[in-house]
Design an enzyme around this catalytic site. Structure first.
Site, PDB file in Angstrom:
ATOM      1  N   ARG A   1      11.970  -5.354   4.623  1.00  0.00           N
ATOM      2  CA  ARG A   1      11.558  -4.032   4.360  1.00  0.00           C
ATOM      3  C   ARG A   1      12.535  -3.363   5.447  1.00  0.00           C
ATOM      4  O   ARG A   1      12.745  -3.640   6.643  1.00  0.00           O
ATOM      5  CB  ARG A   1      10.044  -3.536   5.079  1.00  0.00           C
TER       6      ARG A   1
ATOM      7  N   ARG B   1      -9.787   1.168   8.253  1.00  0.00           N
ATOM      8  CA  ARG B   1      -9.347  -0.128   8.498  1.00  0.00           C
ATOM      9  C   ARG B   1     -10.543  -0.973   9.010  1.00  0.00           C
ATOM     10  O   ARG B   1     -10.185  -1.994   9.303  1.00  0.00           O
ATOM     11  CB  ARG B   1      -8.355  -0.350   9.725  1.00  0.00           C
TER      12      ARG B   1
ATOM     13  N   ARG C   1      -0.996  -8.570  13.290  1.00  0.00           N
ATOM     14  CA  ARG C   1      -1.578  -7.394  12.448  1.00  0.00           C
ATOM     15  C   ARG C   1      -2.292  -8.139  11.352  1.00  0.00           C
ATOM     16  O   ARG C   1      -3.474  -7.753  10.832  1.00  0.00           O
ATOM     17  CB  ARG C   1      -0.405  -6.694  11.761  1.00  0.00           C
TER      18      ARG C   1
ATOM     19  N   LYS D   1       0.687  -1.322  -0.032  1.00  0.00           N
ATOM     20  CA  LYS D   1      -0.153  -0.112   0.024  1.00  0.00           C
ATOM     21  C   LYS D   1       0.831   1.356  -0.084  1.00  0.00           C
ATOM     22  O   LYS D   1       0.652   2.372  -0.671  1.00  0.00           O
ATOM     23  CB  LYS D   1      -1.015   0.076   1.302  1.00  0.00           C
TER      24      LYS D   1
ATOM     25  N   ARG E   1      11.064  -1.413  11.171  1.00  0.00           N
ATOM     26  CA  ARG E   1       9.931  -0.698  11.860  1.00  0.00           C
ATOM     27  C   ARG E   1       9.869  -1.722  13.176  1.00  0.00           C
ATOM     28  O   ARG E   1      10.166  -2.745  13.313  1.00  0.00           O
ATOM     29  CB  ARG E   1       8.730  -0.952  11.464  1.00  0.00           C
TER      30      ARG E   1
END
Ligand code: AP5
Ligand code: MG
Length: 220
Positions: free
Chosen positions: A127, A88, A171, A13, A160
């Site tokens: 990431r 969300r 999540r 996203k 992160r």
């Protein structure tokens, strides 16, 4: 252009929203990025958000909706936006309808990027992000020019804090709890679309751009 990108954590996203917003010259609005900035700045909002984010839980709706109300009232959002990470759940989607009605700017497309869980885990573990400017990289798929250093601002890249496998699993679970209600919400309004999020970043971008052009949402 007023669109929403939906999808699992790690679906791409943020990557796609940034490119689309840049090309269409509209605002990229990402609640996750806003919360991370507040955590970095040590504000009250940051302290509150952190306690939810580190568990992979959603920040309470009243806080998130309040933040979005302020963000949408800023001047740049008046030219259009790509929403990333909001809404969300259904209460957030309902609140967004109200906010956009005030602005006279309805959602034209809610695009869900579909990516299987195995690929999600590969993407998330690789990431790297820049804590300074928010740029996103991937050690394998989108490495920075100098390993560990941000191309854009030269700051050292980090991972992160919510990327531990256990938190990522949580999540994904939270995402699943709300995916159907969100799909139904936008389906009922005739703006829900599902696209494969697999392939290179460029391939996914071409797919989204093509859809938006077909819908007449994007003139370029
Ligand atoms: P948020 O920041 O929104 O995280 P998320 O939804 O979990 O999504 P991610 O940012 O992890 O993934 P992404 O889809 O943006 O993927 P990306 O482009 O980075 O939310 C974090 C937390 O904040 C939440 O858990 C919650 O606590 C709170 N929060 C946020 N919004 C909220 C709200 N509305 N209400 C309540 N709480 C909220 O890509 C991932 C990686 O893959 C990158 O390394 C990228 O380089 C790579 N990649 C991307 N595309 C490709 C591709 N095509 N091929 C290969 N690699 C790719
Ligand atoms: Mg993101």
């Amino acid at each position: 252009m007023q669109i929403i990108l939906l999808g699992k954590p790690g679906a791409g996203k943020g990557t796609q929203a940034e490119r689309l917003a840049q090309e269409a010259q509209v605002a990229h609005i990402a609640t996750g990025d806003m919360f991370r900035a507040a955590v970095r700045d040590g504000t009250e909002l940051g302290k509150l958000a952190q306690s939810y984010m580190e568990r992979g839980a959603l920040v309470p709706d009243d806080v998130t909706i309040g933040l979005m109300r302020e963000r949408l009232a800023q001047e740049d959002a008046g030219k259009g936006f790509v929403l990333d990470g909001f809404p969300r759940n259904e209460p957030q989607a309902q609140a967004l309808q109200g906010l956009l009605q005030e602005l006279g700017r309805p959602i034209q497309a809610a695009v869900e990027l579909e990516v299987p869980d195995e690929e999600i885990l590969r993407r998330i573990t690789g990431r790297r992000v820049c804590p300074q400017c928010g740029a996103t990289y991937h050690v394998e798929f989108q490495p920075p020019k100098v390993p560990g250093i941000c191309d854009r601002c030269g700051h050292e890249l980090t991972q992160r804090e919510d990327e531990k496998e256990e938190t990522v699993r949580k999540r994904l679970e939270v995402y699943r709890q709300h995916a159907t209600e969100l799909a139904r919400f936008y389906e009922a309004r005739g703006v829900y679309h599902r696209l494969s999020g697999l392939g290179s970043e460029e391939e996914v971008l071409v797919r989204i751009r093509h859809l938006l052009q077909t819908l007449g949402v994007w003139a370029q």
